[in-house]
Write a protein that holds these residues in place. Sequence first.
Motif, PDB file in Angstrom:
ATOM      1  N   ASP A 108      -3.561  48.323  -2.826  1.00  0.00           N
ATOM      2  CA  ASP A 108      -4.106  47.495  -4.025  1.00  0.00           C
ATOM      3  C   ASP A 108      -3.881  45.673  -3.542  1.00  0.00           C
ATOM      4  OD1 ASP A 108      -1.198  47.254  -4.325  1.00  0.00           O
ATOM      5  OD2 ASP A 108      -1.056  47.736  -6.446  1.00  0.00           O
ATOM      6  N   LEU A 109      -2.568  45.246  -3.349  1.00  0.00           N
ATOM      7  CA  LEU A 109      -2.285  44.231  -3.050  1.00  0.00           C
ATOM      8  C   LEU A 109      -3.311  43.472  -1.977  1.00  0.00           C
ATOM      9  CD1 LEU A 109       1.296  43.509  -3.846  1.00  0.00           C
ATOM     10  CD2 LEU A 109      -0.671  42.699  -5.279  1.00  0.00           C
ATOM     11  N   ALA A 110      -3.511  44.375  -0.982  1.00  0.00           N
ATOM     12  CA  ALA A 110      -4.252  44.037   0.254  1.00  0.00           C
ATOM     13  C   ALA A 110      -6.020  43.760   0.055  1.00  0.00           C
ATOM     14  CB  ALA A 110      -3.989  45.095   1.413  1.00  0.00           C
ATOM     15  N   VAL A 132       7.688  40.898   3.482  1.00  0.00           N
ATOM     16  CA  VAL A 132       8.638  41.706   4.207  1.00  0.00           C
ATOM     17  C   VAL A 132       7.955  43.169   4.196  1.00  0.00           C
ATOM     18  CG1 VAL A 132       9.781  42.472   2.279  1.00  0.00           C
ATOM     19  CG2 VAL A 132      10.971  42.414   4.711  1.00  0.00           C
ATOM     20  N   CYS A 133       8.135  43.912   5.415  1.00  0.00           N
ATOM     21  CA  CYS A 133       8.070  45.055   5.966  1.00  0.00           C
ATOM     22  C   CYS A 133       6.222  45.564   5.725  1.00  0.00           C
ATOM     23  CB  CYS A 133       8.595  46.068   4.760  1.00  0.00           C
ATOM     24  SG  CYS A 133       8.601  47.821   5.663  1.00  0.00           S
ATOM     25  N   HIS A 134       5.992  46.218   4.885  1.00  0.00           N
ATOM     26  CA  HIS A 134       4.409  46.570   4.860  1.00  0.00           C
ATOM     27  C   HIS A 134       3.696  45.504   4.008  1.00  0.00           C
ATOM     28  CE1 HIS A 134       5.528  50.393   5.397  1.00  0.00           C
ATOM     29  NE2 HIS A 134       4.148  50.884   5.909  1.00  0.00           N
ATOM     30  N   ALA A 135       4.516  44.447   3.194  1.00  0.00           N
ATOM     31  CA  ALA A 135       3.716  43.578   2.596  1.00  0.00           C
ATOM     32  C   ALA A 135       3.038  42.441   3.000  1.00  0.00           C
ATOM     33  CB  ALA A 135       4.783  42.743   1.688  1.00  0.00           C
ATOM     34  N   ARG A 140      -4.681  40.849   4.781  1.00  0.00           N
ATOM     35  CA  ARG A 140      -5.840  41.526   5.516  1.00  0.00           C
ATOM     36  C   ARG A 140      -7.038  40.474   5.301  1.00  0.00           C
ATOM     37  NH1 ARG A 140      -7.886  47.588   4.596  1.00  0.00           N
ATOM     38  NH2 ARG A 140      -9.073  48.024   6.516  1.00  0.00           N
ATOM     39  N   HIS A 141      -7.491  40.307   4.143  1.00  0.00           N
ATOM     40  CA  HIS A 141      -8.664  39.803   3.671  1.00  0.00           C
ATOM     41  C   HIS A 141      -8.632  38.215   3.349  1.00  0.00           C
ATOM     42  CE1 HIS A 141     -10.466  43.688   4.277  1.00  0.00           C
ATOM     43  NE2 HIS A 141      -9.573  44.168   3.208  1.00  0.00           N
TER      44      HIS A 141
END
Length: 230
Positions: A108-110, A132-135, A140-141
Motif C-alpha cells: 500500500d504505502l509503496a 526501516v526494514c521493508h519500509a 519505489r515511485h
Amino acid sequence: MNILMILTSHDKLGNTGDKTGFWLEEFAAPYYVMKDAGAQVTLASPKGGEPPLDPKSNDEAFQTTATRRFYDDPEAQKDLAHTRKLGAVDFKKYDAVFYPGGHGPLWDLAESRTNRELLAFFDINNRPIGAVCHAPGIFRHVTGRGGKALVHGRKVTGFTNGEEEAVGLSDIVPFLVEDMLIDKGALYSKTDDWAPYTVIDGNLVTGQNPASSERTAGALMAQLTARQAA
C-alpha cells in the motif's frame, strides 16, 4: 519536535491466505525513542484506525524491551488503535516522518500517491525521512530533485534479498526491496543478514532490518535535535 509515523493498512500476504501488516518491534522501539526524547508523535495509516499487526511479529521469540513496554502502556495502545487517515493529515506541519516496516508497506504505502507527495515534500524541504526494514520500499515511485528517483545516487539500505529468502517470501512479495533500490540508482549497502545496520545520507535515514529499528530512529532524532540546537 513533531514527528509523523506512518504505518501500513495492508494485511494480506499476497495470495497465500496468510496475514501481514507492520512489524511490532519496528513500531515500538522507534515510538519510544521519539517519545523519550520529548517528541510529539502522530500515528497515521492509509485507512486510519488500527493498523494490522503482522502476527509473526507477536511471537515470543521476537519480543524486546520496547515491545513489552508497549504491552504495558495503555496510552500507546490507544494511540495505535486510532491512527489518523493519511489523506486527512496536514503533513506539512511535521518536522520529520518515520516508517516502520513489515511486509504490508510493499503493497500500500509503496503505491500511494498521497505518500509519494508527502515524501517529495519532505525531501525538497530537507526534513528527515526515516524508514526501516521493508519500509524503504516506499521510495519505489517517488521522484526527487531533477526528475530522477528520490533515492538515485543516495546511500540507503533496506531488507536484503538474503533476508527475504530466509523468511521464504522472495516469490510472494510484489518486489524485493534490495533489487528495487539498486534499480532506482540508489547506492545500496548492507551488512550481514539480521545484524543491525543504519545508513544516513543527508535527510534520509534507513535501517536494514528489525534489529536496526532503534538505532535508525535514534539517528533521525539526532538530526532533529541538532537542528533545534542550531
